[in-house]
Design a protein around this motif. Structure first.
Motif, PDB file in Angstrom:
ATOM      1  N   ASN A  81       0.867  -1.177   0.007  1.00  0.00           N
ATOM      2  CA  ASN A  81       0.095  -0.099   0.054  1.00  0.00           C
ATOM      3  C   ASN A  81       0.770   1.612  -0.373  1.00  0.00           C
ATOM      4  OD1 ASN A  81      -2.397  -1.860   0.339  1.00  0.00           O
ATOM      5  ND2 ASN A  81      -1.464  -2.297   2.431  1.00  0.00           N
ATOM      6  N   LYS A  82       0.659   2.541  -0.740  1.00  0.00           N
ATOM      7  CA  LYS A  82       0.879   3.901  -0.515  1.00  0.00           C
ATOM      8  C   LYS A  82       1.316   4.060   0.972  1.00  0.00           C
ATOM      9  CE  LYS A  82       0.860   8.276  -2.888  1.00  0.00           C
ATOM     10  NZ  LYS A  82      -0.255   9.254  -3.858  1.00  0.00           N
ATOM     11  N   VAL A  83       2.905   4.363   1.359  1.00  0.00           N
ATOM     12  CA  VAL A  83       2.822   5.870   2.563  1.00  0.00           C
ATOM     13  C   VAL A  83       3.533   6.007   1.461  1.00  0.00           C
ATOM     14  CG1 VAL A  83       4.484   5.559   4.404  1.00  0.00           C
ATOM     15  CG2 VAL A  83       3.587   3.399   3.499  1.00  0.00           C
ATOM     16  N   GLU A  84       2.916   7.667   1.783  1.00  0.00           N
ATOM     17  CA  GLU A  84       3.384   9.649   1.663  1.00  0.00           C
ATOM     18  C   GLU A  84       2.885   9.761   2.922  1.00  0.00           C
ATOM     19  OE1 GLU A  84       2.520  12.329  -1.550  1.00  0.00           O
ATOM     20  OE2 GLU A  84       0.720  10.839  -1.093  1.00  0.00           O
ATOM     21  N   VAL A  85       4.224   9.916   3.743  1.00  0.00           N
ATOM     22  CA  VAL A  85       5.266  11.624   5.344  1.00  0.00           C
ATOM     23  C   VAL A  85       4.767  12.496   4.602  1.00  0.00           C
ATOM     24  CG1 VAL A  85       6.113  10.849   7.230  1.00  0.00           C
ATOM     25  CG2 VAL A  85       5.289   8.845   6.582  1.00  0.00           C
ATOM     26  N   GLN A  86       3.952  13.204   5.258  1.00  0.00           N
ATOM     27  CA  GLN A  86       3.817  14.334   5.350  1.00  0.00           C
ATOM     28  C   GLN A  86       5.405  15.568   5.837  1.00  0.00           C
ATOM     29  OE1 GLN A  86       3.045  15.898   2.215  1.00  0.00           O
ATOM     30  NE2 GLN A  86       2.332  14.878   1.449  1.00  0.00           N
ATOM     31  N   ARG A  87       6.168  16.372   5.926  1.00  0.00           N
ATOM     32  CA  ARG A  87       7.360  17.043   5.883  1.00  0.00           C
ATOM     33  C   ARG A  87       5.879  17.880   7.341  1.00  0.00           C
ATOM     34  NH1 ARG A  87      12.508  18.552   6.980  1.00  0.00           N
ATOM     35  NH2 ARG A  87      13.180  17.772   5.687  1.00  0.00           N
ATOM     36  N   GLN A  88       6.414  17.994   9.007  1.00  0.00           N
ATOM     37  CA  GLN A  88       5.479  18.908  10.053  1.00  0.00           C
ATOM     38  C   GLN A  88       6.565  20.097   9.920  1.00  0.00           C
ATOM     39  OE1 GLN A  88       5.210  16.766  13.546  1.00  0.00           O
ATOM     40  NE2 GLN A  88       4.062  14.988  12.152  1.00  0.00           N
ATOM     41  N   ALA A  89       5.682  20.921  10.374  1.00  0.00           N
ATOM     42  CA  ALA A  89       6.756  22.830  10.550  1.00  0.00           C
ATOM     43  C   ALA A  89       7.386  22.323  11.163  1.00  0.00           C
ATOM     44  CB  ALA A  89       5.246  23.082  10.602  1.00  0.00           C
ATOM     45  N   GLY A  90       8.709  22.606  10.467  1.00  0.00           N
ATOM     46  CA  GLY A  90       9.420  23.006  11.650  1.00  0.00           C
ATOM     47  C   GLY A  90      10.589  21.977  12.382  1.00  0.00           C
ATOM     48  N   GLU A  91       9.781  20.666  11.779  1.00  0.00           N
ATOM     49  CA  GLU A  91      10.351  19.267  11.201  1.00  0.00           C
ATOM     50  C   GLU A  91      11.730  19.163  10.437  1.00  0.00           C
ATOM     51  OE1 GLU A  91       9.010  14.566  11.610  1.00  0.00           O
ATOM     52  OE2 GLU A  91       8.652  15.878   9.743  1.00  0.00           O
ATOM     53  N   ASP A 129      15.356  17.279   9.488  1.00  0.00           N
ATOM     54  CA  ASP A 129      15.775  16.076   8.676  1.00  0.00           C
ATOM     55  C   ASP A 129      15.791  14.866   9.425  1.00  0.00           C
ATOM     56  OD1 ASP A 129      15.477  17.574   6.016  1.00  0.00           O
ATOM     57  OD2 ASP A 129      17.786  18.320   6.288  1.00  0.00           O
ATOM     58  N   ALA A 130      16.618  14.790  10.620  1.00  0.00           N
ATOM     59  CA  ALA A 130      17.095  13.235  11.167  1.00  0.00           C
ATOM     60  C   ALA A 130      15.215  12.669  11.626  1.00  0.00           C
ATOM     61  CB  ALA A 130      17.998  13.798  12.251  1.00  0.00           C
ATOM     62  N   ASP A 131      15.016  14.076  12.173  1.00  0.00           N
ATOM     63  CA  ASP A 131      13.472  13.324  12.604  1.00  0.00           C
ATOM     64  C   ASP A 131      12.109  13.174  11.698  1.00  0.00           C
ATOM     65  OD1 ASP A 131      14.011  14.167  14.857  1.00  0.00           O
ATOM     66  OD2 ASP A 131      13.115  15.802  15.656  1.00  0.00           O
ATOM     67  N   PHE A 132      12.249  13.834  10.028  1.00  0.00           N
ATOM     68  CA  PHE A 132      11.578  13.763   9.205  1.00  0.00           C
ATOM     69  C   PHE A 132      11.773  12.684   8.820  1.00  0.00           C
ATOM     70  CE2 PHE A 132      10.928  14.338   4.381  1.00  0.00           C
ATOM     71  CZ  PHE A 132       8.912  13.877   4.887  1.00  0.00           C
TER      72      PHE A 132
END
Length: 286
Positions: free
Chosen positions: A183-193, A195-198
């Motif tokens: 299944n498709k997995v699309e993770v959106q970057r959160q505000a202020g996140e 690169d390592a956490d994303f």
């Protein structure tokens, strides 16, 4: 019977080719259809059509648009980067010949990006999940260095013949697009996140879903290698974890769409047996 001459073939060839493309201006943005028309030439493939579409950058109704974006590399069905959904079927666009596509649908050619991966732009998709799965199963032969240590261990002829087809995998993603369990997995970057956490959040999301037939097959390939099998336990640990071999529903779509005709279902069967034996040994060795 007299074969038709070149004049008869010319009559069947269209002067124009209609192309319907599903476009998307960026990640997370709504997709939209766009129609284009290009001059017909003999022996064109879909990449040739896309080059013409990008060069004219004008829709069928005369509207100027940004050039269509797509991926391609070798143009020899080796790199796997030009995979897309063509007339409803996932395949390599470099080997999709226009003449044959028009035989199936003379009206138009329909192009879409793969649906199981996030879209970067138009027909370009983000394949990071595909390659992350290969990293998880450590799809390589481990080496300590590049010193000349002489000839490696011999491999029997029947093992070579069994493993060579698996080595032809080009990570094109056709098997994943056709798989109902992937299944498709699309993770959106959160505000202020950061690169390592994303990246950590993306990896966590990837590893909670089915790993895919390509990674299972490559795990079996390198577990059968005289040196690669040194990491067999690590690979089987991944295949028995969440999203591993147990998530496969045995739909067998993967083997039917593989452009290299890799026996993926055979690899999955071998992986299932190896994972079962590994799980029992792990249980009784506690």
């Amino acid at each position: 019977m007299i074969a038709p001459g070149p004049e008869a073939n010319d009559k069947r060839r269209p002067s124009k080719v209609n192309v319907r493309i599903l476009r998307q201006d960026g990640p997370g943005l709504p997709p939209y259809w766009e129609r284009h028309q290009v001059e017909y030439e003999p022996d064109m493939n879909v990449i040739s059509v896309l080059q013409k579409v990008a060069a004219q950058a004008t829709t069928i109704d005369g509207k100027k648009v940004a050039p269509v974006a797509w991926d391609c590399g070798c143009l020899e069905e080796v790199c796997g980067s030009c995979t897309m959904v063509i007339n409803g079927r996932v395949r390599q666009s470099c080997s999709a010949l226009v003449d044959r596509l028009l035989e199936d649908n003379p009206e138009e050619i329909e192009l879409q990006p793969m649906t199981k991966f996030p879209v970067v732009r138009d027909l370009v998709i983000d394949r990071s999940r595909l390659f992350h799965s290969l990293k998880r199963v450590q799809a390589w032969v481990p080496v300590d260095g590049y010193y000349d240590m002489g000839a490696g261990p011999r491999i029997a002829r029947d093992e070579q013949e069994q493993n060579y087809p698996l080595s032809q995998c080009m990570s094109c993603g056709c098997c994943l697009e056709a798989c109902p369990q992937f299944n498709k997995v699309e993770v959106q970057r959160q505000a202020g996140e950061s690169d390592a956490d994303f990246d950590a959040r993306k990896k966590s999301a990837y590893e909670s879903e089915f790993i895919g037939a390509h990674a299972i097959s490559q795990a079996m390939l390198f577990n059968a290698h005289p040196v690669g099998k040194n990491l067999s336990k690590e690979r089987l640990e991944v295949l028995t974890s969440a999203g591993g071999i147990q998530a496969c529903g045995n739909a067998q779509n993967c083997v039917s769409v593989c452009p290299k005709e890799i026996p993926l279902t055979t690899s999955i069967a071998r992986a299932g047996r190896a994972a079962t034996v590994y799980a029992f040994k792990k249980f009784f060795d506690r």
